[in-house]
Motif scaffolding. Structure first.
Motif, PDB file in Angstrom:
ATOM      1  N   GLU A 188       0.684  -1.246  -0.176  1.00 56.94           N
ATOM      2  CA  GLU A 188       0.040   0.029  -0.001  1.00 56.94           C
ATOM      3  C   GLU A 188       1.012   1.154  -0.024  1.00 56.94           C
ATOM      4  O   GLU A 188       0.254   2.357  -0.252  1.00 56.94           O
ATOM      5  CB  GLU A 188      -0.961  -0.006   1.260  1.00 56.94           C
ATOM      6  N   HIS A 189       2.198   1.138   0.261  1.00 57.93           N
ATOM      7  CA  HIS A 189       2.949   2.435   0.469  1.00 57.93           C
ATOM      8  C   HIS A 189       3.647   2.606  -0.950  1.00 57.93           C
ATOM      9  O   HIS A 189       4.354   3.692  -0.754  1.00 57.93           O
ATOM     10  CB  HIS A 189       3.907   2.086   1.569  1.00 57.93           C
ATOM     11  N   ALA A 190       3.468   1.755  -1.710  1.00 59.58           N
ATOM     12  CA  ALA A 190       4.090   2.112  -3.099  1.00 59.58           C
ATOM     13  C   ALA A 190       3.588   3.153  -3.793  1.00 59.58           C
ATOM     14  O   ALA A 190       2.516   3.610  -3.829  1.00 59.58           O
ATOM     15  CB  ALA A 190       3.878   1.012  -3.914  1.00 59.58           C
ATOM     16  N   ASN A 191       4.326   4.188  -4.664  1.00 57.86           N
ATOM     17  CA  ASN A 191       3.912   5.311  -5.137  1.00 57.86           C
ATOM     18  C   ASN A 191       2.655   4.867  -6.304  1.00 57.86           C
ATOM     19  O   ASN A 191       1.813   5.662  -6.613  1.00 57.86           O
ATOM     20  CB  ASN A 191       5.013   6.116  -5.866  1.00 57.86           C
ATOM     21  N   ASP A 192       3.044   3.887  -7.072  1.00 57.80           N
ATOM     22  CA  ASP A 192       2.191   3.398  -8.259  1.00 57.80           C
ATOM     23  C   ASP A 192       1.267   2.493  -7.459  1.00 57.80           C
ATOM     24  O   ASP A 192       1.731   1.221  -7.191  1.00 57.80           O
ATOM     25  CB  ASP A 192       3.474   2.668  -9.058  1.00 57.80           C
ATOM     26  N   PRO A 193       0.255   2.603  -7.600  1.00 62.39           N
ATOM     27  CA  PRO A 193      -0.800   1.742  -6.905  1.00 62.39           C
ATOM     28  C   PRO A 193      -1.417   0.651  -7.789  1.00 62.39           C
ATOM     29  O   PRO A 193      -1.889  -0.175  -7.410  1.00 62.39           O
ATOM     30  CB  PRO A 193      -2.289   2.662  -6.743  1.00 62.39           C
ATOM     31  N   GLU A 194      -0.900   0.438  -8.990  1.00 68.51           N
ATOM     32  CA  GLU A 194      -1.351  -0.274  -9.809  1.00 68.51           C
ATOM     33  C   GLU A 194      -0.119  -1.436 -10.162  1.00 68.51           C
ATOM     34  O   GLU A 194      -0.054  -2.244 -11.076  1.00 68.51           O
ATOM     35  CB  GLU A 194      -1.302   0.537 -11.431  1.00 68.51           C
ATOM     36  N   LEU A 195       0.707  -1.635  -9.126  1.00 74.62           N
ATOM     37  CA  LEU A 195       1.647  -2.636  -9.222  1.00 74.62           C
ATOM     38  C   LEU A 195       1.068  -3.934  -9.320  1.00 74.62           C
ATOM     39  O   LEU A 195       0.085  -4.217  -8.779  1.00 74.62           O
ATOM     40  CB  LEU A 195       2.831  -2.420  -7.954  1.00 74.62           C
ATOM     41  N   ASP A 196       1.944  -4.905 -10.215  1.00 69.87           N
ATOM     42  CA  ASP A 196       1.528  -6.442 -10.231  1.00 69.87           C
ATOM     43  C   ASP A 196       2.383  -7.101  -9.020  1.00 69.87           C
ATOM     44  O   ASP A 196       3.474  -7.764  -9.336  1.00 69.87           O
ATOM     45  CB  ASP A 196       1.804  -6.672 -11.912  1.00 69.87           C
ATOM     46  N   LEU A 197       1.560  -7.345  -7.997  1.00 67.49           N
ATOM     47  CA  LEU A 197       2.326  -8.067  -6.855  1.00 67.49           C
ATOM     48  C   LEU A 197       2.639  -9.396  -7.311  1.00 67.49           C
ATOM     49  O   LEU A 197       3.556  -9.774  -6.412  1.00 67.49           O
ATOM     50  CB  LEU A 197       1.059  -7.989  -5.632  1.00 67.49           C
ATOM     51  N   HIS A 198       1.700 -10.151  -7.900  1.00 70.50           N
ATOM     52  CA  HIS A 198       2.197 -11.575  -8.197  1.00 70.50           C
ATOM     53  C   HIS A 198       3.549 -11.446  -8.889  1.00 70.50           C
ATOM     54  O   HIS A 198       4.443 -12.276  -8.800  1.00 70.50           O
ATOM     55  CB  HIS A 198       1.111 -11.868  -9.193  1.00 70.50           C
ATOM     56  N   ARG A 199       3.776 -10.415  -9.862  1.00 72.12           N
ATOM     57  CA  ARG A 199       5.133 -10.726 -10.646  1.00 72.12           C
ATOM     58  C   ARG A 199       6.287 -10.021  -9.439  1.00 72.12           C
ATOM     59  O   ARG A 199       7.245 -10.739  -9.659  1.00 72.12           O
ATOM     60  CB  ARG A 199       5.214  -9.801 -11.700  1.00 72.12           C
ATOM     61  N   ILE A 200       5.869  -9.305  -8.854  1.00 68.70           N
ATOM     62  CA  ILE A 200       6.845  -8.756  -7.856  1.00 68.70           C
ATOM     63  C   ILE A 200       7.420 -10.001  -6.985  1.00 68.70           C
ATOM     64  O   ILE A 200       8.496 -10.136  -6.594  1.00 68.70           O
ATOM     65  CB  ILE A 200       6.240  -7.488  -6.993  1.00 68.70           C
ATOM     66  N   ILE A 201       6.466 -10.992  -6.462  1.00 67.87           N
ATOM     67  CA  ILE A 201       6.496 -11.829  -5.566  1.00 67.87           C
ATOM     68  C   ILE A 201       7.591 -12.775  -6.353  1.00 67.87           C
ATOM     69  O   ILE A 201       8.478 -13.228  -5.639  1.00 67.87           O
ATOM     70  CB  ILE A 201       5.608 -12.460  -4.995  1.00 67.87           C
ATOM     71  N   ARG A 202       7.171 -13.383  -7.609  1.00 61.72           N
ATOM     72  CA  ARG A 202       8.176 -14.232  -8.172  1.00 61.72           C
ATOM     73  C   ARG A 202       9.317 -13.646  -8.478  1.00 61.72           C
ATOM     74  O   ARG A 202      10.266 -14.486  -8.294  1.00 61.72           O
ATOM     75  CB  ARG A 202       7.299 -14.559  -9.386  1.00 61.72           C
ATOM     76  N   MET A 203       9.318 -12.413  -8.659  1.00 61.31           N
ATOM     77  CA  MET A 203      10.778 -11.886  -8.916  1.00 61.31           C
ATOM     78  C   MET A 203      11.651 -11.720  -7.730  1.00 61.31           C
ATOM     79  O   MET A 203      13.040 -12.532  -7.839  1.00 61.31           O
ATOM     80  CB  MET A 203      10.464 -10.348  -9.390  1.00 61.31           C
ATOM     81  N   LEU A 204      11.045 -11.636  -6.504  1.00 59.54           N
ATOM     82  CA  LEU A 204      11.664 -11.597  -5.406  1.00 59.54           C
ATOM     83  C   LEU A 204      12.090 -13.064  -4.884  1.00 59.54           C
ATOM     84  O   LEU A 204      13.222 -13.397  -4.315  1.00 59.54           O
ATOM     85  CB  LEU A 204      11.062 -10.933  -4.359  1.00 59.54           C
ATOM     86  N   LEU A 205      11.217 -14.113  -5.182  1.00 62.86           N
ATOM     87  CA  LEU A 205      11.358 -15.462  -4.689  1.00 62.86           C
ATOM     88  C   LEU A 205      12.812 -15.824  -5.648  1.00 62.86           C
ATOM     89  O   LEU A 205      13.521 -16.833  -5.007  1.00 62.86           O
ATOM     90  CB  LEU A 205      10.297 -16.341  -5.121  1.00 62.86           C
ATOM     91  N   LEU A 206      13.098 -15.505  -6.792  1.00 60.87           N
ATOM     92  CA  LEU A 206      14.016 -15.991  -7.532  1.00 60.87           C
ATOM     93  C   LEU A 206      15.215 -15.289  -7.846  1.00 60.87           C
ATOM     94  O   LEU A 206      16.126 -15.613  -8.413  1.00 60.87           O
ATOM     95  CB  LEU A 206      13.220 -16.512  -8.977  1.00 60.87           C
ATOM     96  N   HIS A 207      15.188 -13.800  -7.398  1.00 58.91           N
ATOM     97  CA  HIS A 207      15.964 -12.972  -7.856  1.00 58.91           C
ATOM     98  C   HIS A 207      17.525 -13.041  -7.165  1.00 58.91           C
ATOM     99  O   HIS A 207      18.440 -12.853  -7.888  1.00 58.91           O
ATOM    100  CB  HIS A 207      15.789 -11.636  -7.112  1.00 58.91           C
ATOM    101  N   ASP A 208      17.559 -13.963  -6.199  1.00 54.99           N
ATOM    102  CA  ASP A 208      19.130 -14.258  -5.800  1.00 54.99           C
ATOM    103  C   ASP A 208      19.487 -15.721  -5.995  1.00 54.99           C
ATOM    104  O   ASP A 208      20.520 -16.057  -5.457  1.00 54.99           O
ATOM    105  CB  ASP A 208      19.070 -13.977  -4.121  1.00 54.99           C
ATOM    106  N   LEU A 209      18.883 -16.378  -6.802  1.00 51.46           N
ATOM    107  CA  LEU A 209      19.305 -17.769  -6.915  1.00 51.46           C
ATOM    108  C   LEU A 209      20.599 -17.806  -7.696  1.00 51.46           C
ATOM    109  O   LEU A 209      21.264 -18.618  -7.379  1.00 51.46           O
ATOM    110  CB  LEU A 209      18.076 -18.524  -7.887  1.00 51.46           C
ATOM    111  N   VAL A 210      21.032 -16.688  -8.393  1.00 57.75           N
ATOM    112  CA  VAL A 210      22.216 -16.806  -9.154  1.00 57.75           C
ATOM    113  C   VAL A 210      23.116 -16.756  -8.050  1.00 57.75           C
ATOM    114  O   VAL A 210      24.373 -17.361  -8.521  1.00 57.75           O
ATOM    115  CB  VAL A 210      22.556 -15.836  -9.890  1.00 57.75           C
ATOM    116  N   GLU A 211      22.903 -16.668  -6.879  1.00 53.99           N
ATOM    117  CA  GLU A 211      24.181 -16.533  -5.757  1.00 53.99           C
ATOM    118  C   GLU A 211      24.669 -18.000  -5.390  1.00 53.99           C
ATOM    119  O   GLU A 211      25.707 -17.981  -4.775  1.00 53.99           O
ATOM    120  CB  GLU A 211      23.462 -15.933  -4.245  1.00 53.99           C
ATOM    121  N   ILE A 212      23.986 -18.989  -5.860  1.00 56.20           N
ATOM    122  CA  ILE A 212      24.338 -20.337  -5.489  1.00 56.20           C
ATOM    123  C   ILE A 212      25.612 -20.578  -6.255  1.00 56.20           C
ATOM    124  O   ILE A 212      26.395 -21.263  -5.741  1.00 56.20           O
ATOM    125  CB  ILE A 212      23.125 -21.163  -6.234  1.00 56.20           C
ATOM    126  N   ASP A 213      25.883 -19.955  -7.500  1.00 57.22           N
ATOM    127  CA  ASP A 213      27.099 -19.963  -8.122  1.00 57.22           C
ATOM    128  C   ASP A 213      27.876 -18.711  -7.789  1.00 57.22           C
ATOM    129  O   ASP A 213      29.147 -18.897  -7.567  1.00 57.22           O
ATOM    130  CB  ASP A 213      26.888 -20.292  -9.684  1.00 57.22           C
TER     131      ASP A 213
END
Lengths: 209, 209
Positions: free
Chosen positions: B58-83
């Motif tokens: 709710e605090h994002a400036n843009d009220p139209e954000l796609d939360l589903h895509r945000i969550i999927r992005m955050l879940l996988l964004h650091d996977l590259v750290e495995i290598d």
């Protein structure tokens, strides 16, 4: 008030909640990491099973599942363990008062959030617990399947340590049968291979006779 | 083939991938858990920051954000750290070849998935890395904010240990300024309170003179 952030009551509650849920990283499960170095904690389990839900979605029997709701459910489904602890899947004693302990935990934890969010989170958590919607069934299936994959790839260390046998595992995995024909076929194969490899014990024959 | 599951090539690749990403639970960050008992690992960090995104949307400036895509992005964004390992936010040396190391990691890891998924995951990861969409900016803001909250509530243990000063923290938090007026106000307050409490050092005065 010292704990108030930028005179914003909603944000203050939300930050307190986000600080509090850090404790889930110290709740240990009975499952070992794939490299057997240590037990898994519930926070990283929640992450893993959420990604499983994304990766394996195509195998769900119902092609119309709402993945967004599934992921949010999986991210929060085990938060109650902060107060209630992890009840081992095969601990029949622990299951006697599990519901009561977990409801009290949900009341306290989600109670830190602003009222509209509290209701939304409580309802997502209840949806998972009740297991009646297709989304909750699919989420539960993955939650049950994840430790079986871990057990298989770690030489059954947690099964053997806790004296778990085949029928217990299959009973526990029943949600998979309901949610996905493909994953149920996989489940049967991974259980059978585990038995063939001697890392999961078959049921004792006619134990009660 | 021994590693083939139920004669299903897609599922076989997906299971291999899900087993492989377990390694993220052993990648340690510089951030301590709130109780200071140990360093945080990247898997549980990914879980935490995903829930932050849900709670603070709710605090994002843009009220139209796609939360589903945000969550999927955050879940996988650091996977590259495995290598590629976790590159400390303030490690300028480590940042020199960070991109190259992480691209190789993404190629290997997402390469385990069936082609359509590989492309989808690679594109989500690139979206996060490029930081051009509103969703990527909001996701990055939370990814930067989370360790600051940890540092504040742990008496600045990681800041002090690594000699981090105010201007470095504020520079690192710039994505918050872009994504949310409310969270940026919060950021400034938490940084100021940390300085007042002596758990974050102010910049040395006229160091270069």
């Amino acid at each position: 008030m010292a704990n108030q952030w930028i005179d914003n009551e909603r944000l203050t509650g939300q930050i307190s909640f986000l600080v509090e849920i850090d404790k889930l990283k110290n709740v240990l499960r009975k499952t070992f990491l794939m490299d057997k170095s240590r037990l898994e904690n519930t926070a990283e389990h929640s992450w893993h099973v959420s990604l499983m839900a994304v990766v394996l979605l195509e195998h769900a029997n119902d092609p119309e599942l709402d993945l967004h709701r599934i992921i949010r459910m999986l991210l929060l489904h085990d938060l109650v363990e902060i107060d209630a602890g992890d009840t081992f899947a095969y601990d029949t004693q622990g299951y006697l008062d599990k519901e009561e302990r977990e409801q009290a935990a949900a009341d306290r934890l989600f109670g830190m959030l602003p009222e509209d969010q509290r209701e939304e989170w409580m309802s997502l958590w209840r949806e998972f617990e009740d297991g009646l919607t297709e989304e909750a069934k699919y989420a539960a299936a993955l939650d049950r399947l994840q430790p079986v994959i871990h057990n298989h790839y770690t030489g059954g260390v947690s099964w053997l340590k806790n004296g778990i046998v085949k029928s217990q595992v299959l009973k526990r995995l029943d949600p998979v049968r309901e949610a996905s024909d493909t994953l149920w076929k996989f489940t049967q194969e991974i259980v059978q291979r585990s038995i063939d490899q001697g890392i999961l014990l078959d049921d004792p024959i006619a134990k009660e006779v």
